[in-house]
Design an enzyme around this catalytic site. Structure first.
Site, PDB file in Angstrom:
ATOM      1  N   GLU A 299      46.147  35.398  45.334  1.00 18.27           N
ATOM      2  CA  GLU A 299      45.058  36.192  44.763  1.00 18.27           C
ATOM      3  C   GLU A 299      45.177  36.247  43.234  1.00 18.27           C
ATOM      4  O   GLU A 299      44.218  35.961  42.512  1.00 18.27           O
ATOM      5  CB  GLU A 299      45.119  37.599  45.357  1.00 18.27           C
ATOM      6  CG  GLU A 299      44.088  38.555  44.836  1.00 18.27           C
ATOM      7  CD  GLU A 299      42.685  38.137  45.224  1.00 18.27           C
ATOM      8  OE1 GLU A 299      42.340  38.290  46.396  1.00 18.27           O
ATOM      9  OE2 GLU A 299      41.949  37.642  44.362  1.00 18.27           O
ATOM     10  N   ASP A 303      42.575  34.528  40.445  1.00 16.96           N
ATOM     11  CA  ASP A 303      41.823  35.362  39.505  1.00 16.96           C
ATOM     12  C   ASP A 303      42.113  34.940  38.070  1.00 16.96           C
ATOM     13  O   ASP A 303      41.211  34.791  37.251  1.00 16.96           O
ATOM     14  CB  ASP A 303      42.196  36.843  39.692  1.00 16.96           C
ATOM     15  CG  ASP A 303      41.882  37.355  41.096  1.00 16.96           C
ATOM     16  OD1 ASP A 303      41.279  36.595  41.883  1.00 16.96           O
ATOM     17  OD2 ASP A 303      42.259  38.501  41.403  1.00 16.96           O
ATOM     18  N   SER A 515      36.847  37.005  46.195  1.00 19.90           N
ATOM     19  CA  SER A 515      37.882  37.014  45.173  1.00 19.90           C
ATOM     20  C   SER A 515      37.696  35.939  44.139  1.00 19.90           C
ATOM     21  O   SER A 515      38.189  36.055  43.030  1.00 19.90           O
ATOM     22  CB  SER A 515      39.224  36.681  45.815  1.00 19.90           C
ATOM     23  OG  SER A 515      39.827  37.820  46.234  1.00 19.90           O
TER      24      SER A 515
END
Ligand SMILES: *[C@@H]1O[C@H](CO)[C@@H](O)[C@H](O)[C@H]1NC(C)=O
Ligand SMILES: *[C@@H]1O[C@H](CO)[C@@H](O)[C@H](O)[C@H]1NC(C)=O
Ligand SMILES: *[C@@H]1O[C@H](CO)[C@@H](O)[C@H](O)[C@H]1NC(C)=O
Ligand SMILES: *[C@@H]1O[C@H](CO)[C@@H](O)[C@H](O)[C@H]1NC(C)=O
Ligand SMILES: *[C@@H]1O[C@H](CO)[C@@H](O)[C@H](O)[C@H]1NC(C)=O
Length: 605
Positions: A299, A303, A515
Site C-alpha cells: 500500500e 501510494d 488505493s
C-alpha cells in the site's frame, strides 16, 4: 453561548467545603448493541494502559463550516481566501466552561495538566490511564473482544457513562464504542507475470480524444505507468515548479512503510529524471519507518511511487502514523491504540504549513464508526479544508459493500444488532469534507467492478442536484431500503485503479484498488496547485464545491465514465451512467482542461 447549569451542578456548587468535588451521578453517554462479528472474550486486564481521547464540543463549528463553504465556492467573492491555523483554531475552540468542567473531572481522578495532551484548539484532550481508572471514570467495564473472522483482538466496551453535568461538555470519549475495521484499499495484488499479457510494443496507440495528443499507448490498457496517467489525463509536458511552496502528502497506517530503494527502482523504470530524489518522512505518534526491503508495504509503496512519481519535483511527505487498531493481547503492547485518523489530524493540524494535497488509501466500514466519532473526525478534515488543504480518500474496494465472505450469500448486514441487509459505505470517504475517489480500468476507461460507491448516512448538501439527477433516472424502487438516498453520495471523482506497475521488495508487481486511484487524483490536484501557486493564486483547498461547479459548467473537465457497475452485497450494484453516478462520480480528470479552468480567466467563473 448559553450557560446551562443543571440541578446537579447547582447542588455541587452548594457544597461549600474543602472536601473533594463530588461528581453528579453517572448517566449513559453512548451505548451500542454488540457489534456484528465481534465476541466478548474476557474482562480487559486492569493494568493495561489505554489512551483516552476526550472530545470537547466545538460550539462555533457551524461558523467554521460557513467560512469553509465560502472560501471553497468558486462563485463566492471569498473563494481561495483560506483561514490561518489560528483563525481555524479560534473557530473550533470549546467554551471555557467546558474546558474547566472537564479539567475538574479529570483532577478529581488525579489527572492534572502534566498528564494531559491537548490539541492546539483545546477541543481534544488525551490522557493515558490504566483500564481500572478508565472503568471508574466512565462507569463501565472493558472487555477483550475477538473478531470471529480474522481473529483480531480489541479492548472496548459497548456502553459508557459520564457524570450528568459533563454531558454537555463532552462530545465523546474513545476508545470505547469504536470497533474499527481500518484497512488499506489495495484490493488486487498480483505479480506481474500474472497480469494480462501486454499488447505488443508495436500495437497501434488507442485513440482517446481527451488524452494528450488524442492517443494513449496500447500498453496502458493492461499496465498503468506514470506515462500512461500523463497521457490519459492530458498532463504530458506539464513541468511543475516544485519551488513555489507547493507540497503533496501521503498518509500511511497499519505499519506500512514506503521503501526508498523500491522508489529508486521505480524512478529508474518510469521517471528517470526523479532518480536520487526522495520524500520527507514524518513519524506521527511514534510511527515506524523500517527501511528493511522485506518490510516494504504494498500500500505505502503504491501510494508513494505514483503520487510522487506523477508530481516530481514537488516536495513530497510520507506520514507514518503509529497504531494498529486490532489490539493483540498476547503481545506486550504498552498502550492500546485509538482510531489513528484523529492522531494524524492532531498532528497535521498543529503544523503551520501542511501539504496542500494529501491522499489516504485507508478506510473503515462506516457502520463500525460511531456517528459521534465520525462527525468529529470529519470536522477535523473540514479544518484542514478551510486552511487550503485538499484531502483525497479512496472510495473503497467492495463496490456497494464488501458483504460477508460466505460466497453463497454475500449479504451485507447492519451492525446495529438488527442484522438488516444494507449497503456498506466507507468512512472517511463518507465525510462530506473530503474528496472520495473511485476507480476505473482499461483504456478507453470503464468503471472498475470494485469501485466503492453509494450513499452514506452522513449528510452532504452540495451534491444533491447531481444525486437527484441520478436517482431520478433509477427505476422506481431500485434497492429500496438498501441505501439512504438522502445521504452524502460517494464517490466524487475517479481515476485509474488497476494494473499499476510498481516495485515491492525489489520486484515488479501489478497492483490495484481505489488505493491506486486516490494518490493518482491527489497527484493531479498537486499539479493543479502548482500551476496556481506559480501564478500567485491560492491552493484549491476543499475541492468538492469546485469539482461539482466544474461538472455542471465545464463538462470537459472530467472524462465521464458510462460503462461498468460496482457489484457488492450480493447485488450488481449501481451502474456508471452519463453524468454523476455512485460508481465513478463525475469521472476522471482532464488535467489540461482543469488547469485552464483553475488558472485562466475562467477561474473566476
Ligand atoms: C483492453 O483490455 C480489455 C480487457 O483485456 C479488452 O477487453 C479490450 O478490448 C482492450 N482494449 C483495447 C483498445 O485493446
Ligand atoms: C543519481 O546519483 C548517481 C550516483 O550518485 C548519479 O550517477 C546519477 O547521475 C544521479 N541521477 C540523477 C538523475 O540525478
Ligand atoms: C526492522 O527491520 C529489521 C531488519 O533490518 C528487522 O530485523 C526488524 O524486525 C524490523 N523491525 C520491525 C519493528 O519490524
Ligand atoms: C444476527 O446474525 C447472527 C449470526 O450472524 C446471529 O447470531 C444473531 O442471532 C442474529 N441476530 C438477529 C437479531 O437476528
Ligand atoms: C444497470 O443496467 C442494466 C442494463 O441496462 C439494467 O438491467 C439494470 O437494471 C441497471 N441497474 C441499476 C441499479 O440501475
Amino acid at each position: 453561548m448559553r450557560t446551562l447549569i443543571t440541578w446537579c451542578a447547582l447542588a455541587l456548587a452548594a457544597v461549600v467545603s474543602a472536601a473533594p468535588a463530588k461528581e453528579c451521578a453517572h448517566k449513559v453517554k453512548e451505548s451500542i448493541p454488540p457489534p456484528r462479528l465481534w465476541v466478548k472474550e474476557r474482562p480487559a486486564p486492569k493494568d493495561l494502559t489505554i489512551e483516552l481521547r476526550i472530545a470537547l464540543p466545538q460550539p462555533n463549528f457551524f461558523e467554521l463550516e460557513r467560512h469553509l463553504y465560502e472560501v471553497s465556492d468558486p462563485f463566492h467573492e471569498r473563494y481561495g481566501q483560506h483561514l490561518s491555523k489560528e483563525e481555524v483554531e479560534a473557530l473550533v475552540t470549546p467554551h471555557p466552561e467546558s474546558i474547566h468542567s472537564v479539567n475538574e473531572w479529570l483532577a478529581s481522578h488525579g489527572l492534572t495538566e502534566s498528564a494531559l495532551t491537548r490539541s492546539p484548539a483545546n477541543d481534544w484532550v488525551r490522557v493515558k490511564v490504566p483500564i481500572s481508572l478508565a472503568e471508574k471514570m466512565l462507569d463501565t467495564e472493558y472487555h477483550v473482544w475477538r473478531h470471529t473472522k480474522d481473529d483480531n483482538y480489541i479492548v472496548r466496551t459497548t456502553s459508557y457513562s459520564l457524570p450528568e453535568n459533563l454531558h454537555e461538555h463532552i462530545d465523546l470519549v474513545q476508545p470505547t464504542t469504536l470497533f474499527s475495521t481500518l484497512r488499506g484499499m489495495d484490493t488486487t495484488f498480483r505479480f506481474s507475470q500474472d497480469t494480462p499479457a501486454p499488447l505488443s510494443a508495436d500495437a497501434p496507440p488507442i485513440n482517446i480524444p481527451s488524452a494528450s495528443g488524442g492517443k494513449v499507448d496500447a500498453s496502458c490498457n493492461t499496465t498503468i505507468t506514470i506515462s500512461c496517467i500523463q497521457q490519459l489525463y492530458n498532463a504530458v509536458g506539464f513541468k511543475p515548479s516544485g519551488k513555489n511552496g507547493n507540497q503533496i502528502g501521503i498518509t500511511g497506517y497499519l505499519e506500512q512503510f514506503a521503501n526508498i530503494a523500491d522508489l529508486q527502482s521505480f524512478y529508474a523504470d518510469q521517471r528517470p529524471d526523479a532518480l536520487n530524489s526522495s520524500f520527507k518522512f514524518i513519524s506521527v505518534k511514534g510511527g515506524l519507518n523500517n527501511q528493511s526491503i522485506e518490510e516494504a508495504g504494498a500500500e505505502a509503496n503504491l501510494d508513494v511511487q505514483f503520487a510522487f512519481g506523477l508530481t516530481h519535483p514537488i516536495p513530497g511527505t510520507f506520514y507514518s502514523t503509529a497504531g494498529r487498531p486490532p489490539f493483540k493481547p498476547d503481545v506486550l503492547t504498552p498502550t492500546n491504540t485509538n482510531e489513528p485518523y484523529t492522531d494524524w489530524l492532531d498532528f497535521v493540524l498543529s503544523h503551520p504549513n501542511p501539504p496542500q494535497s494529501i491522499s489516504t488509501s485507508y478506510a473503515d466500514d462506516e457502520q463500525t464508526v460511531p456517528e459521534s466519532f465520525a462527525k468529529r473526525a470529519c470536522n477535523g478534515f473540514a479544518q484542514l479544508g478551510a486552511r487550503g488543504v485538499s484531502l483525497m480518500f479512496s472510495s473503497g474496494d467492495g463496490g456497494v459493500g464488501d458483504g460477508d465472505s460466505d460466497p453463497a450469500t454475500q449479504q451485507c448486514f447492519t451492525n446495529d444488532g438488527r442484522n438488516k441487509t444494507q449497503f456498506v459505505p466507507l468512512f472517511p470517504p463518507a465525510c462530506p469534507f473530503v474528496t472520495s475517489v473511485g476507480g476505473t480500468v482499461h483504456v478507453p476507461e470503464t468503471a472498475v467492478f470494485f469501485s466503492g460507491g453509494g450513499f452514506s448516512n452522513l449528510v452532504g448538501v452540495y451534491i444533491l442536484s447531481f444525486v437527484s439527477q441520478f436517482l431520478n433516472k433509477l427505476p422506481k424502487g431500485t434497492y429500496a431500503g438498501l441505501f439512504n438516498p438522502k445521504g452524502r453520495a460517494i464517490p466524487d471523482v475517479a481515476a485509474q485503479a488497476d494494473f499499476f506497475r510498481i516495485f515491492l521488495s525489489g520486484r515488479i508487481i501489478s497492483i490495484g484498488g481505489t488505493s491506486a486511484a486516490s494518490p493518482t487524483f491527489a497527484g493531479i490536484v498537486a499539479l493543479l496547485n502548482d500551476a496556481r501557486l506559480s501564478k500567485k493564486l491560492p491552493s484549491l483547498g476543499f475541492l468538492n464545491p469546485l469539482l461539482y461547479a466544474i461538472g455542471a459548467n465545464f463538462p470537459k473537465g472530467f472524462n465521464d465514465i458510462t460503462i461498468g457497475n460496482n457489484p457488492g452485497c450480493g447485488t450488481p450494484g449501481f451502474n456508471a451512467t452519463k453524468g454523476w453516478d455512485p460508481v465513478t462520480g463525475l469521472g476522471t480528470p482532464n488535467f489540461g482542461v482543469l488547469k485552464d479552468i483553475v488558472t485562466g480567466p475562467l477561474a473566476r467563473f
